[in-house]
Design a protein around this motif. Structure first.
Motif, PDB file in Angstrom:
ATOM      1  N   SER A 145      39.723   4.390 -17.861  1.00 43.49           N
ATOM      2  CA  SER A 145      39.775   4.121 -19.298  1.00 43.49           C
ATOM      3  C   SER A 145      38.545   3.331 -19.743  1.00 43.49           C
ATOM      4  N   PHE A 146      38.089   2.376 -18.936  1.00 42.46           N
ATOM      5  CA  PHE A 146      36.873   1.636 -19.267  1.00 42.46           C
ATOM      6  C   PHE A 146      35.647   2.540 -19.204  1.00 42.46           C
ATOM      7  N   GLU A 147      35.604   3.419 -18.225  1.00 43.68           N
ATOM      8  CA  GLU A 147      34.482   4.356 -18.106  1.00 43.68           C
ATOM      9  C   GLU A 147      34.412   5.252 -19.342  1.00 43.68           C
ATOM     10  N   MET A 148      35.542   5.720 -19.822  1.00 50.83           N
ATOM     11  CA  MET A 148      35.581   6.572 -21.007  1.00 50.83           C
ATOM     12  C   MET A 148      35.147   5.789 -22.245  1.00 50.83           C
ATOM     13  N   PHE A 149      35.613   4.544 -22.356  1.00 49.25           N
ATOM     14  CA  PHE A 149      35.235   3.701 -23.487  1.00 49.25           C
ATOM     15  C   PHE A 149      33.727   3.451 -23.496  1.00 49.25           C
ATOM     16  N   ILE A 150      33.168   3.087 -22.345  1.00 55.20           N
ATOM     17  CA  ILE A 150      31.735   2.811 -22.240  1.00 55.20           C
ATOM     18  C   ILE A 150      30.929   4.065 -22.555  1.00 55.20           C
ATOM     19  N   SER A 151      31.365   5.199 -22.076  1.00 54.52           N
ATOM     20  CA  SER A 151      30.680   6.455 -22.344  1.00 54.52           C
ATOM     21  C   SER A 151      30.639   6.762 -23.843  1.00 54.52           C
ATOM     22  N   GLN A 152      31.760   6.582 -24.524  1.00 55.53           N
ATOM     23  CA  GLN A 152      31.818   6.817 -25.964  1.00 55.53           C
ATOM     24  C   GLN A 152      30.968   5.806 -26.734  1.00 55.53           C
ATOM     25  N   ALA A 153      31.015   4.537 -26.306  1.00 49.29           N
ATOM     26  CA  ALA A 153      30.203   3.505 -26.962  1.00 49.29           C
ATOM     27  C   ALA A 153      28.721   3.791 -26.787  1.00 49.29           C
ATOM     28  N   ALA A 154      28.326   4.285 -25.613  1.00 52.88           N
ATOM     29  CA  ALA A 154      26.921   4.627 -25.362  1.00 52.88           C
ATOM     30  C   ALA A 154      26.462   5.733 -26.310  1.00 52.88           C
ATOM     31  N   LYS A 155      27.282   6.750 -26.470  1.00 58.21           N
ATOM     32  CA  LYS A 155      26.943   7.845 -27.391  1.00 58.21           C
ATOM     33  C   LYS A 155      26.855   7.344 -28.827  1.00 58.21           C
ATOM     34  N   PHE A 156      27.819   6.527 -29.217  1.00 57.99           N
ATOM     35  CA  PHE A 156      27.873   6.011 -30.586  1.00 57.99           C
ATOM     36  C   PHE A 156      26.656   5.145 -30.896  1.00 57.99           C
ATOM     37  N   ASN A 157      26.240   4.312 -29.931  1.00 56.52           N
ATOM     38  CA  ASN A 157      25.124   3.386 -30.132  1.00 56.52           C
ATOM     39  C   ASN A 157      23.786   3.951 -29.680  1.00 56.52           C
ATOM     40  N   ASP A 158      23.780   5.204 -29.247  1.00 54.63           N
ATOM     41  CA  ASP A 158      22.561   5.876 -28.794  1.00 54.63           C
ATOM     42  C   ASP A 158      21.844   5.074 -27.704  1.00 54.63           C
ATOM     43  N   LYS A 159      22.623   4.622 -26.714  1.00 55.61           N
ATOM     44  CA  LYS A 159      22.094   3.882 -25.568  1.00 55.61           C
ATOM     45  C   LYS A 159      22.480   4.626 -24.296  1.00 55.61           C
ATOM     46  N   SER A 160      21.864   4.252 -23.200  1.00 56.57           N
ATOM     47  CA  SER A 160      22.235   4.836 -21.915  1.00 56.57           C
ATOM     48  C   SER A 160      23.580   4.277 -21.470  1.00 56.57           C
ATOM     49  N   PHE A 161      24.244   5.019 -20.600  1.00 52.83           N
ATOM     50  CA  PHE A 161      25.516   4.560 -20.057  1.00 52.83           C
ATOM     51  C   PHE A 161      25.327   3.230 -19.324  1.00 52.83           C
ATOM     52  N   GLU A 162      24.271   3.129 -18.504  1.00 53.72           N
ATOM     53  CA  GLU A 162      24.043   1.909 -17.717  1.00 53.72           C
ATOM     54  C   GLU A 162      23.793   0.695 -18.600  1.00 53.72           C
ATOM     55  N   GLN A 163      23.025   0.855 -19.672  1.00 55.30           N
ATOM     56  CA  GLN A 163      22.755  -0.269 -20.580  1.00 55.30           C
ATOM     57  C   GLN A 163      24.027  -0.684 -21.300  1.00 55.30           C
ATOM     58  N   THR A 164      24.797   0.294 -21.738  1.00 51.15           N
ATOM     59  CA  THR A 164      26.054  -0.004 -22.427  1.00 51.15           C
ATOM     60  C   THR A 164      27.022  -0.706 -21.480  1.00 51.15           C
ATOM     61  N   LYS A 165      27.091  -0.264 -20.228  1.00 47.04           N
ATOM     62  CA  LYS A 165      27.967  -0.907 -19.245  1.00 47.04           C
ATOM     63  C   LYS A 165      27.554  -2.359 -19.036  1.00 47.04           C
ATOM     64  N   LYS A 166      26.253  -2.586 -18.914  1.00 45.55           N
ATOM     65  CA  LYS A 166      25.736  -3.947 -18.729  1.00 45.55           C
ATOM     66  C   LYS A 166      26.111  -4.831 -19.923  1.00 45.55           C
ATOM     67  N   ASP A 167      25.893  -4.316 -21.137  1.00 47.14           N
ATOM     68  CA  ASP A 167      26.230  -5.065 -22.352  1.00 47.14           C
ATOM     69  C   ASP A 167      27.721  -5.357 -22.429  1.00 47.14           C
ATOM     70  N   TYR A 168      28.534  -4.355 -22.102  1.00 43.53           N
ATOM     71  CA  TYR A 168      29.995  -4.497 -22.161  1.00 43.53           C
ATOM     72  C   TYR A 168      30.485  -5.548 -21.163  1.00 43.53           C
ATOM     73  N   LEU A 169      29.975  -5.489 -19.938  1.00 44.78           N
ATOM     74  CA  LEU A 169      30.398  -6.457 -18.923  1.00 44.78           C
ATOM     75  C   LEU A 169      29.969  -7.873 -19.291  1.00 44.78           C
ATOM     76  N   GLU A 170      28.807  -8.004 -19.900  1.00 43.90           N
ATOM     77  CA  GLU A 170      28.346  -9.318 -20.356  1.00 43.90           C
ATOM     78  C   GLU A 170      29.263  -9.845 -21.463  1.00 43.90           C
ATOM     79  N   ALA A 171      29.626  -8.974 -22.397  1.00 49.35           N
ATOM     80  CA  ALA A 171      30.512  -9.378 -23.490  1.00 49.35           C
ATOM     81  C   ALA A 171      31.898  -9.757 -22.965  1.00 49.35           C
ATOM     82  N   ILE A 172      32.415  -8.994 -22.026  1.00 53.05           N
ATOM     83  CA  ILE A 172      33.722  -9.302 -21.435  1.00 53.05           C
ATOM     84  C   ILE A 172      33.684 -10.660 -20.735  1.00 53.05           C
ATOM     85  N   SER A 173      32.597 -10.949 -20.051  1.00 56.81           N
ATOM     86  CA  SER A 173      32.440 -12.230 -19.369  1.00 56.81           C
ATOM     87  C   SER A 173      32.512 -13.391 -20.362  1.00 56.81           C
ATOM     88  N   VAL A 174      31.855 -13.242 -21.493  1.00 61.65           N
ATOM     89  CA  VAL A 174      31.874 -14.286 -22.526  1.00 61.65           C
ATOM     90  C   VAL A 174      33.289 -14.462 -23.070  1.00 61.65           C
TER      91      VAL A 174
END
Length: 77
Positions: A37-66
């Motif tokens: 479910s997280f992989e699907m969310f990150i994939s959709q967010a990457a498409k929506f924000n026009d970013k790579s999957f890896e960059q979106t995953k990094k951003d998401y994990l950083e935000a979750i940590s905060v």
């Protein structure tokens, strides 16, 4: 295929909407379902924000940590 994750939103006139999630199954089934479910969310967010999957995953994990750190800090007070 078994249903591992069940989610819903309960709305009442006298309360704020409540998000409800139930997770069942074996530990490996639960881990896979949550990871997927997280992989699907990150994939959709990457498409929506026009970013790579890896960059979106990094951003998401950083935000979750905060968010988690803030929750822990608040609960300790």
């Amino acid at each position: 295929m078994r249903k591992i994750i069940k989610a819903g939103i309960t709305e009442r006139k006298d309360r704020k909407p409540e998000f409800n999630i139930q997770i069942g199954g074996s530990e490996s089934e639960m881990s896979y379902a949550l990871a997927k479910s997280f992989e699907m969310f990150i994939s959709q967010a990457a498409k929506f924000n026009d970013k790579s999957f890896e960059q979106t995953k990094k951003d998401y994990l950083e935000a979750i940590s905060v968010v988690i750190s803030t929750i822990h800090d608040t609960e300790r007070k």
